[in-house]
Design an enzyme around this catalytic site. Structure first.
Site, PDB file in Angstrom:
ATOM      1  N   THR A   1       0.792  -1.222   0.000  1.00 14.08           N
ATOM      2  CA  THR A   1       0.000   0.000   0.000  1.00 14.08           C
ATOM      3  C   THR A   1       0.825   1.274   0.000  1.00 14.08           C
ATOM      4  O   THR A   1       1.857   1.350   0.616  1.00 14.08           O
ATOM      5  CB  THR A   1      -0.891   0.041   1.241  1.00 14.08           C
ATOM      6  OG1 THR A   1      -1.681   1.225   1.177  1.00 14.08           O
ATOM      7  CG2 THR A   1      -0.088   0.083   2.511  1.00 14.08           C
TER       8      THR A   1
ATOM      9  N   GLU B   1      -7.734  11.217   5.253  1.00 12.49           N
ATOM     10  CA  GLU B   1      -8.305  12.479   4.790  1.00 12.49           C
ATOM     11  C   GLU B   1      -9.583  12.800   5.557  1.00 12.49           C
ATOM     12  O   GLU B   1     -10.561  12.071   5.500  1.00 12.49           O
ATOM     13  CB  GLU B   1      -8.564  12.413   3.284  1.00 12.49           C
ATOM     14  CG  GLU B   1      -7.258  12.505   2.500  1.00 12.49           C
ATOM     15  CD  GLU B   1      -7.408  12.211   1.022  1.00 12.49           C
ATOM     16  OE1 GLU B   1      -6.423  12.419   0.301  1.00 12.49           O
ATOM     17  OE2 GLU B   1      -8.484  11.765   0.611  1.00 12.49           O
TER      18      GLU B   1
END
Lengths: 404, 404
Positions: free
Chosen positions: A189, A275
């Protein structure tokens, strides 16, 4: 808005591993957006990469080169060099060639990494113009600025560092990561780099990077989107201690634990800096029949926009949790065997609201920044844990405005 | 904020099908939240239901009763009677019994439906107290108020009505639906009721409701969350025309087309009224090797929060589209064969940005309220189409505040 993520910890230098940072002005002028890493001769480099079929040009080159001797890793932010076709491969190769020429190594000894906007041509000229500054900056004690240099929408740099002693020697494992959105790992990732001064054989190092990724980066999700550029690299410079070529013995166990601990901290740091994140959420599924059904349930919960908005609102809307458990696709799930807990509070017992449960208890848990959702399936002995965030107004704002 | 969804169309009454509406005060006082439907004796009733393992008590009762003669359908909003265990089944049964007692039919001839908050006890007393008002209100021309009566977070009632002529007779197909969030159908979805005065044999009607659902409700998604209460019912009162018991002949074809058209309009109306929706998005995947891979790609695109926020921002961030295509799990997908179009604009050709493409072209499409994302996989002859929405600040607000 990062949840429980402070300044970087003390970042112990790794013997034989140097980092240099520069500003190439790829997306914003003056921002640190170029990081060069140099490993000592004889280092072993292992990595795992995104499973996305649209994997980026640098990932394609890395996959080809892994297993050969590697001396440099060059990373730019601001541009992912993904979905750029043949010109993208040429561009990545040009950046590698510029590094190779300067240090008189072969181009195959340079690994490229990119992160940022997908589908735009890589500004090779800007990168090669800034490379000399990054080269001049190469130092072993440069981890902190390198952590900044690989950031995109991250609000804070992410680092972890562990030392352990063995036979009178001190070994170091230090790493950085970046990532805050488009996070749903699949084998590896985002960008993560972990280096150690231990001396590990190539095949063993590759097995270790896979194991560490599966326990850390492959157990987090922010928005369920798998990036085209995910890469997690593990570098062993071989500067300290004896050669290790078997997954056994005390030294290997210590090293494995240190690498996994650093990877776990780096992965969780990405979730904490998700986020728009206002919550750090652990989803733990127990009593599953197998690993896959535990993960299916955990990701159904972690990806549900309804659960994520309820977490944002600190609303213990547990009905949305059982609905997600119900649609996770577990064959012949019996709802009357399912229990759900928020931290220590039992909210669902035998598939319905627990008799002891009060909204006040649930609300008290949901007010906290760190929340454990624990689900018992009543089917077997397996358990799995993943980490995720809530879904806030800020997530929508960040991603609606990303290119403006 | 509904996209292109106006007032309900002319809702033609269906002979032998009456609707009555009342306010039971389940969640809000004075709101229409109870709808009773009565079918003429001899009617056939077919339905498809959620695949969620936590399916609600009323869904469990409906599944048991389907296939027997049905005379009444009773629907409440404000409470889903889901994850309520054995007491939930008893509560649903009590509501059915109250209807059965009033009209001297057996309790098995009454189907219950609930929609609203999950996990709270159904307020049976409030519902039974309001039933007499709903009974007194039963009329064939009551579709419009019934459309309002089944709403939860919907901003507008949703209806569709079609008539067709055959052998000098006029046949009617009329329906209503509700749903705006927790929308990712799995065999059937939300609440939808379509009635016709045609005379259709039970097994054929069941096949038709499945076919219509697969073309309509099973091709939409708002947030990927599959509700615990999804139900889509098709009622044939048998008041007009000859008996139909085979899926052939001109009359059956006309009826099939009318039912599918009404189901499609009702399904698309749910998307147009999606929570916080500012765009109505059609995702069309072509040149797939099989149906499943087309759907996998379409849903990967439709569920990506990054694509949904870009749609909200009217940002032609096509890199996020190819990233979703890449992680949809299509085996051995070749990125260099993939083309992507926004309406008529080719944005990706052979896996990279189309040479002819300009940001202005993409931006012009994204400014529109109705957008077609068309993806060519270059693998075969299959194609599939689904419908979805963007992800806006308003979606987060609605779902963060749902229970407050």
């Amino acid at each position: 808005m990062a949840v429980g993520l402070g300044a970087m910890p003390v970042m112990h230098p790794v013997k034989g591993f140097e980092l240099g940072i520069a500003s190439a002005g790829i997306k914003k002028v003056g921002r640190r957006d170029l990081v060069l890493m140099r490993c000592a001769e004889g280092s072993q480099v292992a990595g795992v990469f995104t499973q996305n079929a649209f994997c980026a040009a640098p990932v394609q080159l890395c996959k080809q080169r892994l297993g050969q001797p590697v001396r440099f890793l060059v990373t730019n932010t601001g541009n992912a060099n993904a979905a750029t076709g043949q010109p993208g491969l040429v561009a990545a190769q040009q950046v590698c060639q510029a590094v190779a020429d300067s240090f008189q190594v072969s181009v195959e000894q340079v690994l490229p990494f990119s992160t940022g906007v997908i589908g735009e041509p890589l500004p090779v000229d800007k990168i090669t113009a800034a490379l000399p500054a990054a080269m001049a900056d190469l130092r072993e004690d440069n981890w902190n600025l390198a952590g900044e240099g690989i950031m995109t929408t991250d609000t804070l740099p992410k680092g972890a560092s562990v030392q352990f002693a063995h036979d009178g020697e001190t070994f170091t494992v230090t790493g950085i990561s970046k990532g805050a959105g488009m996070i749903r790992p699949n084998m590896a990732t985002m960008l993560g780099y972990v280096a150690t001064d231990a001396c590990v054989a190539g095949p063993l190092l590759q097995a270790l990077v896979k194991e560490a990724a599966d326990l850390s980066f492959n157990r987090i999700t922010i928005d369920g989107d798998t990036s085209t550029n995910d890469s997690f690299m593990l570098i062993a410079t071989g500067q300290t201690g004896p050669a290790i070529d078997q997954a056994e013995g005390e030294l290997y166990q210590k090293l494995r634990d240190a690498v996994c601990a650093v990877a776990m901290q780096l992965a969780q740091a990405i979730v904490r800096d998700g986020e728009g994140a206002t919550k750090f959420v652990t989803v733990q599924v127990e009593q599953g029949g197998n690993v896959q059904e535990c993960l299916d349930v955990a990701y159904a919960v972690a990806h549900s926009p309804l659960i994520k908005t309820a977490l944002f609102a600190s609303d213990p809307n547990w009905g949305r949790i059982v609905a997600a458990v119900g649609y996770a696709g577990v064959p012949a799930l019996e709802q009357e065997k399912v229990n759900v807990f928020l931290n220590d509070v039992c909210i669902v017992r035998d598939g319905g609201r627990a008799a002891s449960y009060t909204e006040e208890q649930g609300a008290a848990v949901m007010q906290q920044e760190e929340i454990l959702i624990r689900i018992e399936l009543g089917r077997g002995e397996c358990s799995e844990t993943i980490w995720t965030t809530d879904l806030s107004h800020e997530y929508v704002r960040i991603n609606a405005e990303y290119r403006t």
